[in-house]
Design a protein around this motif. Structure first.
Motif, PDB file in Angstrom:
ATOM      1  N   ALA A 239       0.550  -1.344   0.204  1.00 15.43           N
ATOM      2  CA  ALA A 239      -0.123   0.423  -0.056  1.00 15.43           C
ATOM      3  C   ALA A 239       0.583   1.097   0.708  1.00 15.43           C
ATOM      4  N   LYS A 240       1.928   1.683   0.806  1.00 16.61           N
ATOM      5  CA  LYS A 240       2.988   2.237   0.897  1.00 16.61           C
ATOM      6  C   LYS A 240       3.805   2.417  -0.298  1.00 16.61           C
ATOM      7  N   ASP A 241       4.272   1.162  -1.343  1.00 16.50           N
ATOM      8  CA  ASP A 241       4.859   1.635  -2.717  1.00 16.50           C
ATOM      9  C   ASP A 241       3.813   2.298  -3.469  1.00 16.50           C
ATOM     10  N   PHE A 242       2.630   1.971  -3.502  1.00 11.46           N
ATOM     11  CA  PHE A 242       1.261   1.628  -4.728  1.00 11.46           C
ATOM     12  C   PHE A 242       0.716   2.807  -4.484  1.00 11.46           C
ATOM     13  N   ALA A 243       1.188   3.439  -3.092  1.00 12.89           N
ATOM     14  CA  ALA A 243       0.032   4.944  -3.252  1.00 12.89           C
ATOM     15  C   ALA A 243       1.784   6.031  -3.872  1.00 12.89           C
ATOM     16  N   GLY A 244       2.912   5.483  -3.018  1.00 17.94           N
ATOM     17  CA  GLY A 244       3.694   6.224  -3.782  1.00 17.94           C
ATOM     18  C   GLY A 244       3.615   6.120  -5.901  1.00 17.94           C
ATOM     19  N   PHE A 245       3.518   5.043  -6.144  1.00 17.93           N
ATOM     20  CA  PHE A 245       3.472   4.860  -7.584  1.00 17.93           C
ATOM     21  C   PHE A 245       2.319   5.665  -8.495  1.00 17.93           C
ATOM     22  N   ALA A 246       1.878   5.872  -7.578  1.00 13.64           N
ATOM     23  CA  ALA A 246      -0.309   6.474  -8.276  1.00 13.64           C
ATOM     24  C   ALA A 246       0.560   8.140  -8.616  1.00 13.64           C
ATOM     25  N   GLN A 247       0.943   8.629  -7.735  1.00 15.64           N
ATOM     26  CA  GLN A 247       1.627   9.500  -7.912  1.00 15.64           C
ATOM     27  C   GLN A 247       2.379  10.247  -9.325  1.00 15.64           C
ATOM     28  N   THR A 248       2.402   9.174 -10.245  1.00 17.50           N
ATOM     29  CA  THR A 248       2.421   8.834 -11.647  1.00 17.50           C
ATOM     30  C   THR A 248       2.014   8.355 -12.084  1.00 17.50           C
ATOM     31  N   PRO A 249       1.113   8.622 -12.912  1.00 19.78           N
ATOM     32  CA  PRO A 249       0.208   7.878 -13.274  1.00 19.78           C
ATOM     33  C   PRO A 249       0.766   7.492 -14.758  1.00 19.78           C
ATOM     34  N   LEU A 250      -0.168   6.137 -14.973  1.00 17.82           N
ATOM     35  CA  LEU A 250       0.954   5.251 -16.037  1.00 17.82           C
ATOM     36  C   LEU A 250       0.148   6.156 -17.679  1.00 17.82           C
ATOM     37  N   THR A 251       1.070   6.089 -18.049  1.00 14.99           N
ATOM     38  CA  THR A 251      -0.103   6.407 -19.763  1.00 14.99           C
ATOM     39  C   THR A 251      -0.710   5.397 -21.013  1.00 14.99           C
ATOM     40  N   MET A 252       0.194   3.818 -20.750  1.00 11.98           N
ATOM     41  CA  MET A 252      -0.066   2.804 -21.199  1.00 11.98           C
ATOM     42  C   MET A 252      -1.496   2.187 -21.474  1.00 11.98           C
ATOM     43  N   PRO A 253      -2.264   1.717 -22.591  1.00 10.76           N
ATOM     44  CA  PRO A 253      -2.752   0.983 -22.687  1.00 10.76           C
ATOM     45  C   PRO A 253      -2.987   0.158 -21.105  1.00 10.76           C
ATOM     46  N   MET A 254      -4.654   0.338 -20.633  1.00 12.65           N
ATOM     47  CA  MET A 254      -4.762  -0.533 -19.247  1.00 12.65           C
ATOM     48  C   MET A 254      -6.073  -1.617 -19.561  1.00 12.65           C
ATOM     49  N   LEU A 255      -6.210  -2.116 -19.989  1.00 11.76           N
ATOM     50  CA  LEU A 255      -7.585  -3.508 -19.522  1.00 11.76           C
ATOM     51  C   LEU A 255      -7.714  -4.051 -18.746  1.00 11.76           C
ATOM     52  N   VAL A 256      -9.057  -3.815 -17.550  1.00  9.43           N
ATOM     53  CA  VAL A 256      -9.528  -3.948 -16.834  1.00  9.43           C
ATOM     54  C   VAL A 256     -10.769  -5.180 -16.610  1.00  9.43           C
ATOM     55  N   LEU A 257     -10.107  -6.045 -16.490  1.00  8.77           N
ATOM     56  CA  LEU A 257     -11.714  -7.015 -16.870  1.00  8.77           C
ATOM     57  C   LEU A 257     -12.248  -7.676 -14.862  1.00  8.77           C
ATOM     58  N   SER A 258     -13.315  -7.263 -14.621  1.00  8.95           N
ATOM     59  CA  SER A 258     -13.868  -7.649 -12.972  1.00  8.95           C
ATOM     60  C   SER A 258     -15.029  -8.102 -13.215  1.00  8.95           C
ATOM     61  N   GLY A 259     -14.809  -9.025 -12.541  1.00 10.91           N
ATOM     62  CA  GLY A 259     -16.440  -9.865 -12.210  1.00 10.91           C
ATOM     63  C   GLY A 259     -17.120  -9.267 -11.912  1.00 10.91           C
ATOM     64  N   GLU A 260     -18.866  -9.570 -12.627  1.00  9.02           N
ATOM     65  CA  GLU A 260     -19.747  -8.931 -12.207  1.00  9.02           C
ATOM     66  C   GLU A 260     -20.256  -9.360 -11.003  1.00  9.02           C
ATOM     67  N   LYS A 261     -20.110 -10.968  -9.988  1.00  8.61           N
ATOM     68  CA  LYS A 261     -20.235 -11.357  -9.635  1.00  8.61           C
ATOM     69  C   LYS A 261     -18.926 -10.887  -8.627  1.00  8.61           C
ATOM     70  N   ALA A 262     -17.602 -10.394  -8.136  1.00 10.67           N
ATOM     71  CA  ALA A 262     -17.076 -10.164  -7.327  1.00 10.67           C
ATOM     72  C   ALA A 262     -16.643  -9.151  -7.511  1.00 10.67           C
ATOM     73  N   GLY A 264     -16.726  -6.517  -9.298  1.00  8.06           N
ATOM     74  CA  GLY A 264     -16.962  -5.431 -10.235  1.00  8.06           C
ATOM     75  C   GLY A 264     -16.484  -4.238 -10.816  1.00  8.06           C
ATOM     76  N   GLN A 265     -17.381  -2.696 -10.290  1.00 13.23           N
ATOM     77  CA  GLN A 265     -17.056  -1.441 -10.944  1.00 13.23           C
ATOM     78  C   GLN A 265     -14.881  -1.775  -9.784  1.00 13.23           C
ATOM     79  N   PHE A 266     -15.021  -2.073  -8.595  1.00  9.35           N
ATOM     80  CA  PHE A 266     -14.105  -1.342  -7.771  1.00  9.35           C
ATOM     81  C   PHE A 266     -12.983  -1.545  -8.737  1.00  9.35           C
ATOM     82  N   LEU A 267     -12.242  -2.580  -9.136  1.00  9.16           N
ATOM     83  CA  LEU A 267     -11.209  -2.842 -10.182  1.00  9.16           C
ATOM     84  C   LEU A 267     -10.573  -1.464 -11.223  1.00  9.16           C
ATOM     85  N   ILE A 268     -12.094  -1.571 -11.861  1.00  2.25           N
ATOM     86  CA  ILE A 268     -12.202  -0.261 -13.131  1.00  2.25           C
ATOM     87  C   ILE A 268     -12.046   1.337 -12.277  1.00  2.25           C
TER      88      ILE A 268
END
Length: 308
Positions: A239-262, A264-268
């Motif tokens: 969590a500490k590492d990722f909070a730091g990473f997120a300060q510089t957003p990525l720019t490459m295409p990202m596909l997020v696949l998430s289960g409707e019954k799991a 859902g929208q959260f990971l997207i």
């Protein structure tokens, strides 16, 4: 911003492209080979298939599985490129060292493997814990990642992530140490069935029995279940590492696949917080195990994104 119309067009094209390439998939799948390499101070086992000049693909598994989970996908991507699927540090036939289970370090393992194989720039996908490693890879080496796919879990430290981490039915995130390990030792399949059954929309469409036996045997190896628990123990550091990473957003295409019954929208939604170029897709009727529960939706979308 709505991605509905372009996503529908893209998904329709994905189905056509995958169907058109189906005739050559089986021979490539038969050519999947098993290798090991010592990189970043650990032995990493990996599957490899394919050849050609198209951008290589790296596939990263999650908890309760190993590189074997990717075999239905490898053959559909390896017609004109190299595809590798490593067993992550602590899993499968890779080493189970005494530390290094934060996802930043695990991503460095994968990067060292990619470097040793001289693959250069890659496309990368991860499911469950593997998506965390995939994100840590892209965040540390953004110029070496052409695109990234995240499948069904969450990113520690990004947005309101503790709503997932602290849910009472996700007790396993906090289940590690001497006593939990003693309770699970010799009962690895029972432990893993919590994930395979309770995270599925329909346990009858979750992990097949033969694969359950395979994975349970892998987790019964010395230190394997301990290492898997260490993946969870490391979430606070992640969590500490990722909070730091997120300060510089990525720019490459990202596909997020998430289960409707799991998830859902959260990971997207998390994807949009860490990348400026996100396509999100809810896999209808599926729980956490996207490849097994909904292969007809998941595989065409994934293959089209990574192989286009």
């Amino acid at each position: 911003m709505s991605f509905a119309l372009p996503l529908v067009r893209w998904f329709a094209a994905a189905i056509f492209a995958v169907a058109a390439s189906g005739a050559c998939a089986a021979p490539v799948a038969d050519a999947v080979a098993s290798h090991t390499a010592v990189v970043n101070g650990v032995k990493i086992h990996y599957l490899q298939a394919g050849s050609g000049k198209a951008t290589p693909v790296v596939l990263l598994h999650g908890f309760g599985q190993n590189s074997h989970m990717w075999k239905p996908v490898i053959g559909k991507l390896a017609d004109r490129r190299v595809v590798i699927a490593p067993d992550l540090r602590g899993a499968g036939d890779s080493d189970k060292p005494s530390g290094g289970y934060d996802k930043k370090t695990m991503a460095q393992d994968v990067h060292a493997l990619v470097t040793s194989l001289k693959l250069g720039k890659v496309r990368i996908a991860g499911h469950d814990i593997g998506l965390m490693v995939a994100y840590a890879y892209a965040a540390q080496y953004p110029d070496e990642v052409e695109s990234i796919a995240l499948m069904e879990a969450f990113l520690p430290g990004v947005g309101d992530w503790t709503k997932v981490w602290l849910l009472r039915d996700l007790w396993h995130f906090h289940f590690y140490g001497e006593t939990p390990l003693k309770l699970v030792t010799g009962r690895e399949k029972t432990y893993l069935e919590h994930f395979w059954n309770d995270f599925a929309a329909d346990r009858a469409k979750s992990i097949p029995e033969a694969d359950r036996d395979r994975y349970a045997a892998a987790y019964a190896q010395p230190k394997a279940t301990w290492a898997g628990m260490e993946w969870f123990r490391a979430f606070e550091q992640d969590a500490k590492d990722f909070a730091g990473f997120a300060q510089t957003p990525l720019t490459m295409p990202m596909l997020v696949l998430s289960g409707e019954k799991a998830g859902g929208q959260f990971l997207i939604d998390q994807g949009h917080l860490v990348d400026k170029n996100v396509q999100g897709m809810i896999v209808k009727g599926s729980g956490h195990w996207l490849l097994e529960e909904a292969p007809d939706q998941t595989i065409p979308a994934l293959v089209a994104f990574l192989g286009r």
